[in-house]
Design an enzyme around this catalytic site. Structure first.
Site, short mmCIF file in Angstrom:
data_model
loop_
_atom_site.label_atom_id
_atom_site.label_comp_id
_atom_site.label_asym_id
_atom_site.label_seq_id
_atom_site.Cartn_x
_atom_site.Cartn_y
_atom_site.Cartn_z
N TYR A 157 3.52 -8.89 14.45
CA TYR A 157 2.54 -7.88 14.00
C TYR A 157 1.19 -8.12 14.65
O TYR A 157 0.55 -7.20 15.18
CB TYR A 157 2.44 -7.94 12.48
CG TYR A 157 1.66 -6.82 11.83
CD1 TYR A 157 2.15 -5.51 11.86
CD2 TYR A 157 0.46 -7.07 11.18
CE1 TYR A 157 1.44 -4.48 11.24
CE2 TYR A 157 -0.25 -6.03 10.55
CZ TYR A 157 0.25 -4.75 10.59
OH TYR A 157 -0.44 -3.73 9.98
N LYS A 179 -1.04 -5.81 17.04
CA LYS A 179 -2.33 -5.29 16.57
C LYS A 179 -3.51 -5.86 17.37
O LYS A 179 -4.47 -5.15 17.63
CB LYS A 179 -2.50 -5.57 15.06
CG LYS A 179 -1.55 -4.76 14.17
CD LYS A 179 -1.91 -3.27 14.13
CE LYS A 179 -1.04 -2.48 13.15
NZ LYS A 179 -1.33 -1.04 13.16
N1 LIG Z 1 -0.22 -0.97 4.20
C1 LIG Z 1 -0.95 -1.98 4.65
O1 LIG Z 1 -1.12 -3.04 3.99
C2 LIG Z 1 -1.64 -1.87 5.98
C3 LIG Z 1 -2.74 -2.71 6.24
C4 LIG Z 1 -3.36 -2.65 7.48
C5 LIG Z 1 -2.90 -1.75 8.42
N2 LIG Z 1 -1.85 -0.95 8.14
C6 LIG Z 1 -1.38 -0.03 9.18
O2 LIG Z 1 -1.44 1.29 8.70
C7 LIG Z 1 -0.47 2.10 9.38
C8 LIG Z 1 0.32 2.90 8.36
O3 LIG Z 1 1.00 2.00 7.51
P1 LIG Z 1 1.47 2.34 6.01
O4 LIG Z 1 1.03 1.23 5.17
O5 LIG Z 1 1.09 3.74 5.65
O6 LIG Z 1 3.05 2.20 6.20
P2 LIG Z 1 4.29 3.07 5.69
O7 LIG Z 1 4.02 3.64 4.35
O8 LIG Z 1 5.48 2.20 5.88
O9 LIG Z 1 4.32 4.26 6.75
C9 LIG Z 1 4.58 3.99 8.10
C10 LIG Z 1 4.68 5.30 8.84
O10 LIG Z 1 5.00 5.03 10.22
C11 LIG Z 1 6.11 5.81 10.60
N3 LIG Z 1 6.89 5.12 11.63
C12 LIG Z 1 7.36 3.85 11.61
N4 LIG Z 1 8.10 3.61 12.71
C13 LIG Z 1 8.08 4.75 13.44
C14 LIG Z 1 8.67 5.14 14.67
N5 LIG Z 1 9.44 4.30 15.39
N6 LIG Z 1 8.45 6.39 15.13
C15 LIG Z 1 7.69 7.25 14.42
N7 LIG Z 1 7.11 6.95 13.25
C16 LIG Z 1 7.32 5.71 12.77
C17 LIG Z 1 6.91 6.00 9.31
O11 LIG Z 1 7.67 7.20 9.36
P3 LIG Z 1 9.26 7.30 9.56
O12 LIG Z 1 9.89 6.12 8.90
O13 LIG Z 1 9.59 8.62 8.95
O14 LIG Z 1 9.45 7.31 11.04
C18 LIG Z 1 5.78 6.19 8.30
O15 LIG Z 1 5.35 7.52 8.28
C19 LIG Z 1 0.36 1.12 10.23
O16 LIG Z 1 -0.10 1.14 11.54
C20 LIG Z 1 0.07 -0.22 9.59
O17 LIG Z 1 0.23 -1.29 10.50
C21 LIG Z 1 -1.21 -0.98 6.94
#
Ligand SMILES: NC(=O)c1ccc[n+]([C@@H]2O[C@H](COP(=O)([O-])OP(=O)(O)OC[C@H]3O[C@@H](n4cnc5c(N)ncnc54)[C@H](OP(=O)(O)O)[C@@H]3O)[C@@H](O)[C@H]2O)c1
Length: 238
Positions: free
Chosen positions: A152, A156
């Site tokens: 990760y 990132k």
């Molecule tokens: N949640 C946290 O703690 C956190 C903290 C810091 C940063 N972030 C970042 O925030 C962003 C969103 O995360 P989230 O927490 O909202 O996660 P999430 O709820 O798991 O959502 C992830 C999204 O990415 C899509 N995705 C994953 N793999 C994909 C692929 N191969 N092609 C197209 N779409 C894909 C998923 O859609 P499908 O499965 O439908 O494809 C889903 O819509 C990410 O970049 C994550 O690294 C999250």
């Protein structure tokens, strides 16, 4: 606050979590949003509730699928979008020794190569128009390492580097680039993560940000006067 009404946007990872929140907030501001992810049923469900939005089924780890999605989006919008939010991402925790090659490669492809393909596809036209905004969703792990985060963090940290290069290359063009780096946020991304301390003992879930907190940060960056570029916002829990 600058108005976004009438703008167009692509939000990757819009099927749930932070991306779905960003898409809904943008649609609420009168933006036409391309909702991109793999789960088409979820995208269709969301697009029915968001005026002017449409689903784009795409696995961003496939260069061929990204190419098709870019063509479809450009047809729909009559060109590249005004706003690109590179949000889609995956997360997993494993020590370096326990990280499989597949997981490492999948993480790099999803969190680094995929976002690169989208910004490369759209940045040129934005530059010609002297207008546009590329938002990358990073993480606190794009600057700080945590144990278990080899894949990760590699992705990132790399994405932050791409953002910084892009920001330097776009300076003076009118096109903006913003990196939003949240701490742990309460979404499904944590569902498959077994939280343990370094000795493998179960760890309590720490307090987390709400997806809406990240959405507000994105809207803040997007609604600045055109002369203002928010280079980077880092969000941590109080
Ligand atoms: N949640 C946290 O703690 C956190 C903290 C810091 C940063 N972030 C970042 O925030 C962003 C969103 O995360 P989230 O927490 O909202 O996660 P999430 O709820 O798991 O959502 C992830 C999204 O990415 C899509 N995705 C994953 N793999 C994909 C692929 N191969 N092609 C197209 N779409 C894909 C998923 O859609 P499908 O499965 O439908 O494809 C889903 O819509 C990410 O970049 C994550 O690294 C999250």
């Amino acid at each position: 606050m600058a108005s976004l009404r009438g703008s167009t946007a692509v939000v990757t990872g819009a099927s749930r979590g932070i991306g779905a929140g960003i898409a809904a907030a943008l649609a609420g501001e009168g933006v036409r949003v391309a909702l991109l992810a793999r789960n088409e049923a979820k995208l269709k469900e969301l697009s029915r509730t968001l005026d002017g939005s449409f689903p784009v089924k795409c696995d961003i780890t496939s260069a061929a699928e990204v190419e098709k999605a870019v063509e479809m989006i450009q047809r729909e919008f009559g060109g590249s979008p005004d706003i690109l939010v590179n949000n889609a991402g995956i997360f997993g925790v494993a020590s370096v020794e326990e990280t499989s090659t597949k997981f490492f490669v999948d993480t790099i492809n999803t969190n680094l190569v995929g976002p690169f393909l989208f910004l490369r596809s759209f940045a040129g036209e934005m530059r010609k128009r002297a207008k546009g905004h590329i938002v990358s969703i990073g993480s606190v792990a794009d600057r700080t390492i945590y144990t278990g985060n080899a894949a990760y963090s590699a992705a990132k940290f790399g994405m932050r580097a791409v953002h910084e290069v892009l920001r330097a290359e776009l300076r003076g063009t009118g096109v903006r680039a913003t990196l939003i780096s949240p701490a742990a946020t309460d979404t499904d991304i944590w569902e498959s993560v077994k939280l343990t301390d370094p000795l493998g003992r179960p760890h309590e879930k720490r307090p987390m940000l709400d997806p809406a907190d990240v959405v507000r940060a994105v809207l803040f960056a997007l609604t600045q006067p055109e002369r203002v570029n928010i280079d980077e916002l880092r969000l941590s829990h109080t």
